[in-house]
Design an enzyme around this catalytic site. Structure first.
Site, mmCIF file in Angstrom:
data_model
loop_
_atom_site.group_PDB
_atom_site.id
_atom_site.type_symbol
_atom_site.label_atom_id
_atom_site.label_comp_id
_atom_site.label_asym_id
_atom_site.label_seq_id
_atom_site.Cartn_x
_atom_site.Cartn_y
_atom_site.Cartn_z
ATOM 1 N N CYS A 28 0.634 -0.946 -0.349
ATOM 2 C CA CYS A 28 -0.594 -0.102 0.052
ATOM 3 C C CYS A 28 0.682 1.311 -0.036
ATOM 4 O O CYS A 28 1.652 1.805 -0.897
ATOM 5 C CB CYS A 28 -1.573 -0.326 1.744
ATOM 6 N N HIS A 49 -3.291 -5.169 1.322
ATOM 7 C CA HIS A 49 -2.861 -5.225 3.328
ATOM 8 C C HIS A 49 -2.827 -6.260 3.108
ATOM 9 O O HIS A 49 -3.672 -7.070 4.369
ATOM 10 C CB HIS A 49 -3.686 -4.256 4.087
ATOM 11 N N GLU A 97 -1.123 -8.408 5.398
ATOM 12 C CA GLU A 97 -0.741 -9.063 6.537
ATOM 13 C C GLU A 97 -2.131 -8.542 7.834
ATOM 14 O O GLU A 97 -2.200 -9.058 9.014
ATOM 15 C CB GLU A 97 0.578 -7.865 7.073
HETATM 16 N N1 GLN Z 1 -3.824 6.408 1.258
HETATM 17 C C1 GLN Z 1 -2.461 5.963 1.966
HETATM 18 C C2 GLN Z 1 -0.954 7.048 1.068
HETATM 19 O O1 GLN Z 1 -1.679 7.653 0.506
HETATM 20 C C3 GLN Z 1 -1.637 4.880 1.420
HETATM 21 C C4 GLN Z 1 -2.766 4.102 2.654
HETATM 22 C C5 GLN Z 1 -2.723 2.703 3.139
HETATM 23 O O2 GLN Z 1 -1.497 1.981 3.005
HETATM 24 N N2 GLN Z 1 -3.446 1.973 3.284
HETATM 25 O O3 GLN Z 1 -0.097 7.044 1.262
#
Ligand code: GLN
Length: 196
Positions: free
Chosen positions: A74, A166, A168
């Site tokens: 992410c 995610h 995890e």
């Molecule tokens: N929205 C976050 C970003 O732009 C990422 C979200 C996440 O890691 N769950 O950095």
């Protein structure tokens, strides 16, 4: 495990389930003691700023550019990306993709979906997306391991593995095992080969 900000603990729990020793990296010196790194989800702008503040940005970028296996989830994926649409923020620019942050729409903060990852067997993987980025462009040499609604969500480019979700946050440790066996395994074999 990069532990400056974000969803660190669940990754550590998953690694311990797989009996993989893990160090929570917060300081530059610790980079000399790792064979691989996970960059967690969280806030990519914050993690980027902290990487710079703690003098980790350049040395980590160098290590990854020279083959250190990395798994970015992410925000971690965003930090690895070559281009981030509409944002001027630090990123390693080592993964040949363009990403749009928070692109599933602010009204849908998070959702779960079953995705198919052929490399990991027939059983679907329950992917948890939290204010997830969308990969809008990807280079031909970057392998798509899984997609969702027409966009790549799990990709590999050499020593870099990245997911927009995610992994995890489920009990399914297949992606972490894939990272350890394949990317980290290959890296350690190569290091041993170079030593001889
Ligand atoms: N929205 C976050 C970003 O732009 C990422 C979200 C996440 O890691 N769950 O950095």
């Amino acid at each position: 495990m990069l532990a400056l900000q974000g969803a660190v603990d669940k990754h550590i729990q998953m690694l311990s389930k797989l009996n993989i020793p893990c160090l929570a990296v917060k300081h530059r010196e610790e980079l000399g003691r790792i064979d691989a790194i996970i960059i967690p989800g969280g806030e990519s702008t914050t993690i980027g700023k902290l990487l710079i503040r703690f003098s980790l940005f350049d040395p980590l970028s160098n290590l990854i550019a020279h083959g250190l296996p990395v798994f970015g989830t992410c925000a971690g994926l965003i930090l690895l990306a070559k281009k981030i649409t509409g944002f001027d923020q630090p990123s390693f620019k080592l993964l040949d993709i363009t990403v749009a942050r928070n692109a599933y729409g602010p009204q849908i903060e998070s959702f779960e979906a079953d995705i198919s990852i052929p490399h990991l067997g027939e059983k679907a993987f329950r992917a948890v997306f939290i204010r997830a980025p969308i990969i809008t462009e990807i280079a031909a040499h970057t392998e798509v391991l899984a997609g969702f609604e027409g966009n790549p969500v799990l990709i590999r480019q050499g020593n870099i593995l990245a997911s927009s979700f995610h992994p995890e946050l489920t009990n399914d440790e297949r992606i972490h095992r894939y990272f350890a066996h394949n990317l980290v395994g290959e890296h350690l074999k190569e290091l041993a080969y170079k030593k001889n």
